[in-house]
Motif scaffolding. Sequence first.
Motif, PDB file in Angstrom:
ATOM      1  N   THR A 243       0.851  -1.194   0.000  1.00  0.00           N
ATOM      2  CA  THR A 243       0.000   0.000   0.000  1.00  0.00           C
ATOM      3  C   THR A 243       0.882   1.238   0.000  1.00  0.00           C
ATOM      4  N   ILE A 244       0.650   2.104  -0.963  1.00  0.00           N
ATOM      5  CA  ILE A 244       1.358   3.383  -1.040  1.00  0.00           C
ATOM      6  C   ILE A 244       0.405   4.463  -0.561  1.00  0.00           C
ATOM      7  N   VAL A 245       0.813   5.205   0.425  1.00  0.00           N
ATOM      8  CA  VAL A 245       0.011   6.305   0.946  1.00  0.00           C
ATOM      9  C   VAL A 245       0.483   7.585   0.274  1.00  0.00           C
TER      10      VAL A 245
ATOM     11  N   LEU B  61       5.033   5.327   2.838  1.00  0.00           N
ATOM     12  CA  LEU B  61       4.532   6.693   3.007  1.00  0.00           C
ATOM     13  C   LEU B  61       5.187   7.594   1.978  1.00  0.00           C
ATOM     14  N   ALA B  62       4.390   8.079   1.042  1.00  0.00           N
ATOM     15  CA  ALA B  62       4.896   8.981  -0.004  1.00  0.00           C
ATOM     16  C   ALA B  62       4.114  10.279   0.086  1.00  0.00           C
ATOM     17  N   ILE B  63       4.260  10.952   1.215  1.00  0.00           N
ATOM     18  CA  ILE B  63       3.461  12.144   1.506  1.00  0.00           C
ATOM     19  C   ILE B  63       4.350  13.381   1.576  1.00  0.00           C
ATOM     20  N   GLY B  64       3.726  14.540   1.382  1.00  0.00           N
ATOM     21  CA  GLY B  64       4.448  15.801   1.440  1.00  0.00           C
ATOM     22  C   GLY B  64       4.328  16.452   2.803  1.00  0.00           C
ATOM     23  N   HIS B  65       4.187  17.774   2.802  1.00  0.00           N
ATOM     24  CA  HIS B  65       4.113  18.521   4.059  1.00  0.00           C
ATOM     25  C   HIS B  65       2.761  18.373   4.750  1.00  0.00           C
ATOM     26  N   GLY B  66       1.782  17.809   4.056  1.00  0.00           N
ATOM     27  CA  GLY B  66       0.502  17.540   4.700  1.00  0.00           C
ATOM     28  C   GLY B  66      -0.221  18.770   5.201  1.00  0.00           C
TER      29      GLY B  66
ATOM     30  N   SER C  67       7.959   2.188   5.086  1.00  0.00           N
ATOM     31  CA  SER C  67       9.067   2.954   4.499  1.00  0.00           C
ATOM     32  C   SER C  67       8.589   4.366   4.200  1.00  0.00           C
ATOM     33  N   VAL C  68       9.515   5.286   4.123  1.00  0.00           N
ATOM     34  CA  VAL C  68       9.182   6.698   3.940  1.00  0.00           C
ATOM     35  C   VAL C  68       9.900   7.256   2.721  1.00  0.00           C
ATOM     36  N   SER C  69       9.155   7.945   1.883  1.00  0.00           N
ATOM     37  CA  SER C  69       9.713   8.672   0.743  1.00  0.00           C
ATOM     38  C   SER C  69       9.305  10.129   0.876  1.00  0.00           C
TER      39      SER C  69
END
Length: 415
Positions: free
Chosen positions: A12-14, A153-158, A371-373
């Motif tokens: 799952t890619i968030v 987790l492929a998220i930005g500044h949220g 994992s975090v990107s």
Amino acid sequence: MFRETDTDATITIVGGGIHGVHLAVRLLEADLVDLPSLDIIEPIGLLEAFRQKCEQCGMAELRSPYVHHVDTDPFSLRDFARARGREDELVSSTVGAERPTTSLFFDHAAWVCNRYDLESSLVNARVTAIEPGSWSVDIETTAGRRTTEYCFLAIGHGGSFTYPTWAADIHSTEPVTHVWEPGFDPASIDQAATVGIVGGSITAAQLATTLAQPGREVVLFARSPFRVEALEASTDWMHFSGVSKKLQEHPPASRAREELIVEARYDGTMPPYVFRRLKRALERKAIELERSEIAVATEAGGTVVVTCQDGSAFCLDKLVCATGFGSPYESHLFRQHRQESTLQTGYRGAPALEDETLRWLHQNGTPSRISVSGVGAQQVLGPFARNVIGARRAGELIVDSLESELEGENPSLTV
């Protein structure tokens, strides 16, 4: 082969932005997952958040060269442009290869998404919580609870962006907004409006030149001299293997690593082509430049009156803050793990990541299945972590790690 489990997805890619899309492409190309076993959780559609940001600030072309995109072949975008007679949308650059227009970039990205049928893996929802386990990860979303073997987790500044202190009490009022507020639309500003823009970097300059149309008054409040840099950091950081070792000399999620990143990034700058446009607009008086800082801002009957420290005052129909992002670790998901998770966090809430894999470490030092990107991985990937090149490097590390694990080179992941 993956173990037989009763999870909803294998991977799952968030996040469905550049990082999420590129990672999905890499995983599919490496045959590490098939479409029915891949979820991409994104509430507004693939690449839509990035597209909105480009429209909100008036970005006409990317700052990075055409080899930085969501496909795996570095020359895919260039070949896409040539095959369609769109070479004129590859604009000149002072550093490296030509840069694509945003239109070309998104058309190519849509072509890549269609080629891999990524829409079939899209889950239109927002993630509210993530809980790592021994053999799976539980993900709470606005569409219900899901389980997965691996979570990326492929998220930005949220939504973590900053307002000046003088805007603390009025930024929610109609005349005052931030360029990154979800509802901000430059096209909705009246043609005869008087608009103030606060900031002195690429975003403020792009927005100012975009709004500087006949009949509209634009005032740019930039307290410091403009700084011009072609890229967001030295090109040395694009090669990762060399200067990134400087980061690994310090513990994960440490203050020392964070300070190296802050020092390396050319925040508050703009590239030469944006500066030239701004300079031309200032010379023809399409934009008024106010060098003094705003001291007080007051709403007045649908307008906002600002008084600067040098005593000058302006009555504005719209005041837009282009004053940057806040901490990259203040998104909802990072705050959740900082407060209630078994995962390690460090200075300012930075996730403690394994340098070779980008896996988030448990409190006991073992790697989790998360994992975090993206910008959250900048203490490993360096100042370009949030950029397209950061997505490409993150994809390499994550795919290599997963391949090694499936081949039995790495020990099983446990809590």
